[in-house]
Design a protein around this motif. Structure first.
Motif, PDB file in Angstrom:
ATOM      1  N   ALA A 100       0.646  -1.275   0.263  1.00 52.34           N
ATOM      2  CA  ALA A 100       0.152   0.100  -0.359  1.00 52.34           C
ATOM      3  C   ALA A 100       1.355   1.144  -0.058  1.00 52.34           C
ATOM      4  O   ALA A 100       0.239   2.456  -1.041  1.00 52.34           O
ATOM      5  N   LEU A 101       2.035   1.391   1.094  1.00 56.49           N
ATOM      6  CA  LEU A 101       3.247   2.315   0.726  1.00 56.49           C
ATOM      7  C   LEU A 101       3.637   2.630  -0.097  1.00 56.49           C
ATOM      8  O   LEU A 101       3.841   4.154  -1.062  1.00 56.49           O
ATOM      9  N   ALA A 102       4.065   1.697  -1.122  1.00 55.54           N
ATOM     10  CA  ALA A 102       4.374   2.131  -2.443  1.00 55.54           C
ATOM     11  C   ALA A 102       3.992   2.111  -3.737  1.00 55.54           C
ATOM     12  O   ALA A 102       3.266   2.945  -4.472  1.00 55.54           O
ATOM     13  N   GLU A 103       1.914   1.773  -3.263  1.00 53.50           N
ATOM     14  CA  GLU A 103       0.729   2.395  -4.590  1.00 53.50           C
ATOM     15  C   GLU A 103       0.565   3.502  -4.469  1.00 53.50           C
ATOM     16  O   GLU A 103       0.420   3.885  -4.747  1.00 53.50           O
ATOM     17  N   ALA A 104       0.843   4.290  -2.981  1.00 52.42           N
ATOM     18  CA  ALA A 104       0.731   4.878  -2.600  1.00 52.42           C
ATOM     19  C   ALA A 104       1.817   6.534  -3.613  1.00 52.42           C
ATOM     20  O   ALA A 104       1.516   7.736  -3.431  1.00 52.42           O
ATOM     21  N   SER A 105       2.843   5.539  -3.816  1.00 49.12           N
ATOM     22  CA  SER A 105       3.893   6.827  -4.434  1.00 49.12           C
ATOM     23  C   SER A 105       3.722   7.130  -5.633  1.00 49.12           C
ATOM     24  O   SER A 105       2.548   6.228  -6.601  1.00 49.12           O
ATOM     25  N   PRO A 106       4.653   8.749  -6.125  1.00 53.23           N
ATOM     26  CA  PRO A 106       4.417   8.928  -7.381  1.00 53.23           C
ATOM     27  C   PRO A 106       4.261   8.353  -8.406  1.00 53.23           C
ATOM     28  O   PRO A 106       5.147   7.111  -8.269  1.00 53.23           O
ATOM     29  N   ARG A 107       3.789   8.242  -9.682  1.00 49.12           N
ATOM     30  CA  ARG A 107       4.170   7.612 -11.186  1.00 49.12           C
ATOM     31  C   ARG A 107       5.495   8.917 -10.984  1.00 49.12           C
ATOM     32  O   ARG A 107       4.654  10.365 -11.646  1.00 49.12           O
ATOM     33  N   PRO A 108       5.820   8.265 -12.856  1.00 51.23           N
ATOM     34  CA  PRO A 108       6.117   9.521 -13.404  1.00 51.23           C
ATOM     35  C   PRO A 108       5.142   9.660 -14.426  1.00 51.23           C
ATOM     36  O   PRO A 108       4.529   9.612 -14.941  1.00 51.23           O
ATOM     37  N   SER A 109       6.213  10.968 -14.671  1.00 49.60           N
ATOM     38  CA  SER A 109       5.048  12.021 -15.874  1.00 49.60           C
ATOM     39  C   SER A 109       5.403  11.353 -17.148  1.00 49.60           C
ATOM     40  O   SER A 109       6.211  10.698 -17.238  1.00 49.60           O
ATOM     41  N   ALA A 110       4.183  11.764 -17.625  1.00 49.99           N
ATOM     42  CA  ALA A 110       4.090  11.128 -19.354  1.00 49.99           C
ATOM     43  C   ALA A 110       5.335  11.857 -20.436  1.00 49.99           C
ATOM     44  O   ALA A 110       5.725  11.026 -21.199  1.00 49.99           O
ATOM     45  N   ARG A 111       5.972  12.899 -19.304  1.00 50.16           N
ATOM     46  CA  ARG A 111       6.984  13.764 -19.714  1.00 50.16           C
ATOM     47  C   ARG A 111       8.430  13.244 -19.884  1.00 50.16           C
ATOM     48  O   ARG A 111       9.032  13.158 -20.850  1.00 50.16           O
ATOM     49  N   VAL A 112       8.277  12.050 -19.746  1.00 48.00           N
ATOM     50  CA  VAL A 112      10.036  11.077 -19.089  1.00 48.00           C
ATOM     51  C   VAL A 112       9.743  10.149 -20.855  1.00 48.00           C
ATOM     52  O   VAL A 112      10.397  10.466 -21.452  1.00 48.00           O
ATOM     53  N   LEU A 113       8.469  10.092 -21.025  1.00 46.36           N
ATOM     54  CA  LEU A 113       8.164   8.927 -22.356  1.00 46.36           C
ATOM     55  C   LEU A 113       8.628   9.601 -23.320  1.00 46.36           C
ATOM     56  O   LEU A 113       9.443   9.582 -24.613  1.00 46.36           O
ATOM     57  N   ASP A 114       8.009  10.901 -22.979  1.00 44.71           N
ATOM     58  CA  ASP A 114       8.536  11.244 -24.917  1.00 44.71           C
ATOM     59  C   ASP A 114       9.857  12.001 -24.556  1.00 44.71           C
ATOM     60  O   ASP A 114      10.115  12.203 -25.851  1.00 44.71           O
ATOM     61  N   ASP A 115      10.258  12.297 -23.581  1.00 44.47           N
ATOM     62  CA  ASP A 115      11.481  12.698 -23.624  1.00 44.47           C
ATOM     63  C   ASP A 115      12.242  11.393 -24.573  1.00 44.47           C
ATOM     64  O   ASP A 115      13.630  11.767 -24.988  1.00 44.47           O
ATOM     65  N   LEU A 116      12.498  10.512 -23.576  1.00 46.79           N
ATOM     66  CA  LEU A 116      12.797   9.193 -23.694  1.00 46.79           C
ATOM     67  C   LEU A 116      13.124   8.665 -25.318  1.00 46.79           C
ATOM     68  O   LEU A 116      14.343   8.579 -26.216  1.00 46.79           O
TER      69      LEU A 116
ATOM     70  N   ILE B 174      14.946   7.649 -14.380  1.00 42.85           N
ATOM     71  CA  ILE B 174      14.809   6.334 -15.087  1.00 42.85           C
ATOM     72  C   ILE B 174      14.721   6.831 -16.683  1.00 42.85           C
ATOM     73  O   ILE B 174      14.842   5.439 -17.291  1.00 42.85           O
ATOM     74  N   GLY B 175      14.774   7.930 -17.302  1.00 48.80           N
ATOM     75  CA  GLY B 175      14.734   7.907 -18.729  1.00 48.80           C
ATOM     76  C   GLY B 175      16.204   7.313 -18.709  1.00 48.80           C
ATOM     77  O   GLY B 175      16.289   6.562 -20.027  1.00 48.80           O
TER      78      GLY B 175
END
Lengths: 232, 186
Positions: free
Chosen positions: A61-77, B50-51
């Motif tokens: 539950a603690l981990a699931e409450a952590s943030p997710r990476p934003s969409a810009r990560v995949l765009d930049d990647l 992560i990138g």
């Protein structure tokens, strides 16, 4: 008794150490059986397992409450992936493994800057390819001149009947070789922009019916060939 | 329709398949990101990392030997990058002090116990574990890694994995007892 008790304690500790993985379902079958036998015989281990499960739920539950990476990560990647030249070198290395020695050598001789130009040319060739494919529907063989260099002063001028082939990027060299052997094809020229090869499939004056048969055979191998058409 | 396995995807990535790469990213990015956040508290910096991790996946896919699962391979790279990044940060030790200070500033375990229910108390206590203990708890319970996989990611012997997890649980129990929750173990 003392000795047995010490062994039991050691085993109990060993089982206790395995409980988190037992709760997570990531133990080997042998250790799973070992833990199950132990908890069946020991109530304190069963209580301990309940505590482990509470911890597991809380950690999850603690981990699931952590943030997710934003969409810009995949765009930049993906922008960085597109700018990567490494895969071209990788393709060249793989191509060297078999019939494509020749192709691999050509690629490996290219300087990085040339490879970059080749990538640009490949993009341009996509447009050309669209034209070529379109011309297939219209039907005049001469239309395929678009993707050909036309006669030059090398082996490319050898007499014969030719087709233009674009191989799938995922086709392996063995499949490509077998297919070329099947149609008695010989690569005369390429890779041209867009990855096209000019392949000799018969003598000059080969009948249209025979040429059509070869083209149909090649077109039937969609896992290997992404495009085929007659060439001058 | 059966979805591609990670192994299938990595083979396709090795051939330059961008769609396979996107799929692999979609499958693993959240867990890898959260794993990096265990080391790098700053979300922006963690996103940069992560990138970097997935760019290495793209570059090195043809070197993946299949001795471990793809996710273990990626988590191993993520851990290496996160620790390298911490080492580059000259005030990394200061961060640990800061983390300690933050824990000190937080409610005491007793107050936590009064305020929240048992499950919340466990979560708060997990958050107060040392980075080493927090990492292994995360790898075992959230990332669902086996003993050998944890050993590979953290680069310690399997026996050390087991004892480290055991002492992480003991420490968690101590924190819970301090919070007034005695669960009867050890």
């Amino acid at each position: 008794m003392t000795t047995r008790s010490e062994i039991d304690n050691a085993e109990r500790r060993a089982i206790s150490e395995l409980l988190p993985w037992y709760a997570a379902g990531t133990l080997s079958p042998a250790d799973t059986a070992r833990v199950e036998a132990a908890i069946a015989a020991d109530a304190t281990l069963r209580d301990e397992l309940e505590i482990v499960r509470e911890d597991q739920d809380a950690a999850f539950a603690l981990a699931e409450a952590s943030p997710r990476p934003s969409a810009r990560v995949l765009d930049d990647l993906m922008k960085r992936v597109e700018a990567e030249p490494a895969k071209l070198a990788h393709v060249a290395a793989r191509a060297k493994a078999s019939f494509a020695d020749w192709f691999g050598e050509k690629l490996s001789m290219l300087a990085p800057r040339t490879l970059a130009y080749a990538a640009g040319a490949a993009a341009l060739a996509l447009v050309v390819q669209a034209g070529v494919i379109g011309s297939g529907f219209i039907g005049g063989p001469a239309q395929f001149q678009t993707a050909s260099h036309g006669p030059s002063g090398s082996g490319a001028t050898a007499a014969g009947t030719f087709v233009l082939i674009g191989f799938n990027s995922e086709a392996n060299a063995g499949d490509m070789t077998r297919l070329l052997e099947q149609v008695r094809g010989t690569i005369i020229d390429g890779p041209r922009p867009g990855g096209f090869y000019r392949v000799r499939v018969g003598d000059a004056g080969m009948s249209q019916a025979d040429l059509d048969r070869v083209i149909q055979t090649l077109r039937g191998q969609q896992a290997i060939v992404r495009f085929v058409g007659p060439a001058s | 329709m059966q979805s591609d396995s990670d192994q299938d995807l990595i083979l396709r990535v090795a051939k330059g398949d961008r769609l396979a790469f996107r799929t692999l990213y979609a499958r693993h990015n959240v867990r890898v990101f959260r794993f990096i956040l265990r080391f790098i508290k700053d979300e922006g910096q963690a996103e940069d990392l992560i990138g970097e991790v997935f760019l290495d996946v793209w570059r090195q896919a043809d070197r993946f030997e299949g001795r471990s699962s793809v996710s273990t391979w990626i988590l191993g790279m993520a851990r290496f990058k996160a620790l390298s990044s911490l080492r580059k940060t000259t005030d990394a030790e200061l961060d640990e002090e800061k983390a300690g200070a933050i824990a000190d500033d937080a409610d005491t375990p007793e107050v936590v116990a009064q305020k929240v229910d048992k499950a919340q108390a466990i979560r708060r206590c997990i958050d107060q574990l040392s980075p080493e203990h927090r990492e292994i708890v995360d790898l075992v319970y959230y990332q669902e890694k086996s003993i050998s996989e944890v050993a590979e990611i953290v680069r310690i012997p399997e026996n050390t994995v087991k004892t480290r997890m055991f002492y992480a649980r003991k420490r968690l129990q101590e924190l819970m007892q301090s919070a007034g929750v005695d669960r009867g173990w050890p």
